[in-house]
Design an enzyme around this catalytic site. Structure first.
Site, PDB file in Angstrom:
ATOM      1  N   GLY A 120       9.722  -1.697  -3.699  1.00  0.00           N
ATOM      2  CA  GLY A 120       8.333  -1.568  -3.271  1.00  0.00           C
ATOM      3  C   GLY A 120       7.768  -2.910  -2.833  1.00  0.00           C
ATOM      4  N   GLY A 121       7.101  -3.605  -3.736  1.00  0.00           N
ATOM      5  CA  GLY A 121       6.382  -4.838  -3.402  1.00  0.00           C
ATOM      6  C   GLY A 121       7.211  -5.858  -2.636  1.00  0.00           C
ATOM      7  N   ASN A 161      10.325   0.858   0.294  1.00  0.00           N
ATOM      8  CA  ASN A 161       9.205   1.803   0.217  1.00  0.00           C
ATOM      9  C   ASN A 161       7.920   1.033   0.464  1.00  0.00           C
ATOM     10  OD1 ASN A 161       7.344   3.744  -0.342  1.00  0.00           O
ATOM     11  ND2 ASN A 161       7.761   3.848  -2.548  1.00  0.00           N
ATOM     12  N   TRP A 162       7.398   1.171   1.675  1.00  0.00           N
ATOM     13  CA  TRP A 162       6.188   0.414   2.019  1.00  0.00           C
ATOM     14  C   TRP A 162       4.915   1.058   1.458  1.00  0.00           C
ATOM     15  CZ3 TRP A 162       7.136  -1.003   7.932  1.00  0.00           C
ATOM     16  CH2 TRP A 162       8.051  -2.062   7.979  1.00  0.00           C
ATOM     17  N   LYS A 163       5.041   2.245   0.899  1.00  0.00           N
ATOM     18  CA  LYS A 163       3.866   2.936   0.342  1.00  0.00           C
ATOM     19  C   LYS A 163       2.731   2.942   1.379  1.00  0.00           C
ATOM     20  CE  LYS A 163       5.389   1.458  -4.185  1.00  0.00           C
ATOM     21  NZ  LYS A 163       5.073   1.364  -5.589  1.00  0.00           N
ATOM     22  N   GLU A 189      13.760   5.342 -11.217  1.00  0.00           N
ATOM     23  CA  GLU A 189      12.628   4.413 -11.213  1.00  0.00           C
ATOM     24  C   GLU A 189      11.809   4.609 -12.485  1.00  0.00           C
ATOM     25  OE1 GLU A 189      11.692   3.008  -6.971  1.00  0.00           O
ATOM     26  OE2 GLU A 189      10.432   4.724  -7.412  1.00  0.00           O
ATOM     27  N   SER A 200      10.280  -3.133  -9.656  1.00  0.00           N
ATOM     28  CA  SER A 200      10.146  -4.590  -9.654  1.00  0.00           C
ATOM     29  C   SER A 200      11.456  -5.312  -9.315  1.00  0.00           C
ATOM     30  CB  SER A 200       9.565  -5.073 -10.989  1.00  0.00           C
ATOM     31  OG  SER A 200       8.269  -4.519 -11.186  1.00  0.00           O
ATOM     32  N   HIS A 210       8.530  10.625  -5.571  1.00  0.00           N
ATOM     33  CA  HIS A 210       8.134   9.318  -6.099  1.00  0.00           C
ATOM     34  C   HIS A 210       7.123   9.532  -7.223  1.00  0.00           C
ATOM     35  CE1 HIS A 210       6.468   5.310  -6.437  1.00  0.00           C
ATOM     36  NE2 HIS A 210       7.581   4.893  -5.865  1.00  0.00           N
ATOM     37  N   GLU A 262       4.471   8.110  -7.949  1.00  0.00           N
ATOM     38  CA  GLU A 262       3.063   8.085  -7.524  1.00  0.00           C
ATOM     39  C   GLU A 262       2.644   9.432  -6.947  1.00  0.00           C
ATOM     40  OE1 GLU A 262       3.457   4.580  -5.136  1.00  0.00           O
ATOM     41  OE2 GLU A 262       3.714   3.387  -6.952  1.00  0.00           O
ATOM     42  N   GLY A 288       5.956  -1.712  -9.897  1.00  0.00           N
ATOM     43  CA  GLY A 288       4.787  -2.506  -9.538  1.00  0.00           C
ATOM     44  C   GLY A 288       4.218  -3.308 -10.691  1.00  0.00           C
TER      45      GLY A 288
HETATM   46  C1  PEP Z   1       8.592   1.804  -5.898  1.00  0.00           C
HETATM   47  O1  PEP Z   1       7.424   2.141  -5.948  1.00  0.00           O
HETATM   48  O2  PEP Z   1       9.438   2.577  -5.414  1.00  0.00           O
HETATM   49  C2  PEP Z   1       8.933   0.507  -6.444  1.00  0.00           C
HETATM   50  C3  PEP Z   1      10.129   0.337  -6.903  1.00  0.00           C
HETATM   51  O3  PEP Z   1       7.941  -0.468  -6.448  1.00  0.00           O
HETATM   52  P1  PEP Z   1       8.083  -2.001  -6.967  1.00  0.00           P
HETATM   53  O4  PEP Z   1       9.377  -2.526  -6.408  1.00  0.00           O
HETATM   54  O5  PEP Z   1       6.889  -2.677  -6.414  1.00  0.00           O
HETATM   55  O6  PEP Z   1       8.117  -1.928  -8.451  1.00  0.00           O
END
Ligand code: PEP
Length: 252
Positions: free
Chosen positions: A233-234, A10-12, A167, A212, A95, A97, A173
């Protein structure tokens, strides 16, 4: 019970189309069809470029959101036929967010998930509790409401066309990953919710963990019996880190 692992990036709101190319240049040649299902989820503006680059490879492409109607007066929105038109395979829905910052409701999501499945897009439906909800013992109630409402309009025979991503919001994040045991317990609970719809289908639905995930913790998480992959994500912004997580799923 064999479920093909799935690792999604997920590049957001990160990476222009050119920056997506910079990621794909080293990443695509490292991927093969006999590994886990790998999905890249760029912004809408980079989707076309990424879909073109991934066509004919084993790597699939998903959007980060879509509308439940196919067309109409919805300024700023994008629909399932539009995504299919540029070669997109799936879509992240719900998601945290989008729920938190854009007011997305479970009622919206029920329509979006149904429309994605009908259109032939693979939905990655996200669910998860906040820190406060976990602390107050409400995790199961929150997950039940989200999962059962968001899947309510999906025909039972189509349930396994949906990928679910658990999640926990407190782990997204933040660098605070759920322990293997916490993630397994929540995902096992989500699978038990699916059993209330259909026992056999519940065994086929892939349920990912997100929050994470990094190269250093992926193998342990992915080794848990009910965890079928990761939404990242990150760590998915870097081709080496994301490649290491994909490799960990291959070993899981
Ligand atoms: C996400 O937003 O889907 C996610 C899992 O982010 P991160 O891996 O950065 O926690």
């Amino acid at each position: 019970m064999s479920r093909r692992p799935c690792i999604a990036a997920n590049w957001k709101m990160n990476k222009t189309a050119d920056e997506a190319d910079d990621f794909l240049d080293p990443f695509l040649p490292s991927q093969s069809a006999d590994g886990p299902e790998v999905i890249i989820c760029p912004t809408f503006l980079a989707l076309g470029r990424v879909a073109e680059r991934c066509a004919g490879t084993s790597v699939r492409v998903a959007a980060q959101n879509m509308h439940f109607d196919d067309s109409g007066a919805y300024t700023g929105e994008v629909s399932a036929p539009m995504l299919l038109d540029i070669g997109v395979d799936g879509v992240i829905l719900g998601h945290s967010e989008r729920r938190q910052y854009f007011g997305e409701t479970d009622e919206d999501l029920a329509r979006k998930v149904r429309r994605a499945v009908e259109a032939g897009l693979e939905p990655i439906l996200c669910c998860g509790e906040t820190d406060a909800q976990r602390e107050s013992g409400d995790m199961e109630a929150v997950l039940s409401h989200q999962v059962l409402t968001d899947l309510a309009e999906v025909h039972t025979e189509d349930l396994d066309k949906v990928v679910i991503a658990y999640e926990p919001i407190w782990a997204i994040g933040t660098g605070r990953t759920a322990s293997d045991g916490q993630a397994q317990e929540a995902i096992e609970f989500i699978r038990s919710l699916l059993r209330t719809r259909d026992d056999a289908k519940a065994d086929l639905v892939r349920i990912l963990y997100g929050g994470s995930v990094k190269p250093g913790n992926a193998e342990a998480l992915l080794g848990m019996p009910d965890i079928d992959g990761a939404l990242v994500g990150g760590a998915a912004l870097d081709p080496d880190d994301f490649g290491a997580i994909v490799a960990a799923a291959g070993n899981g």
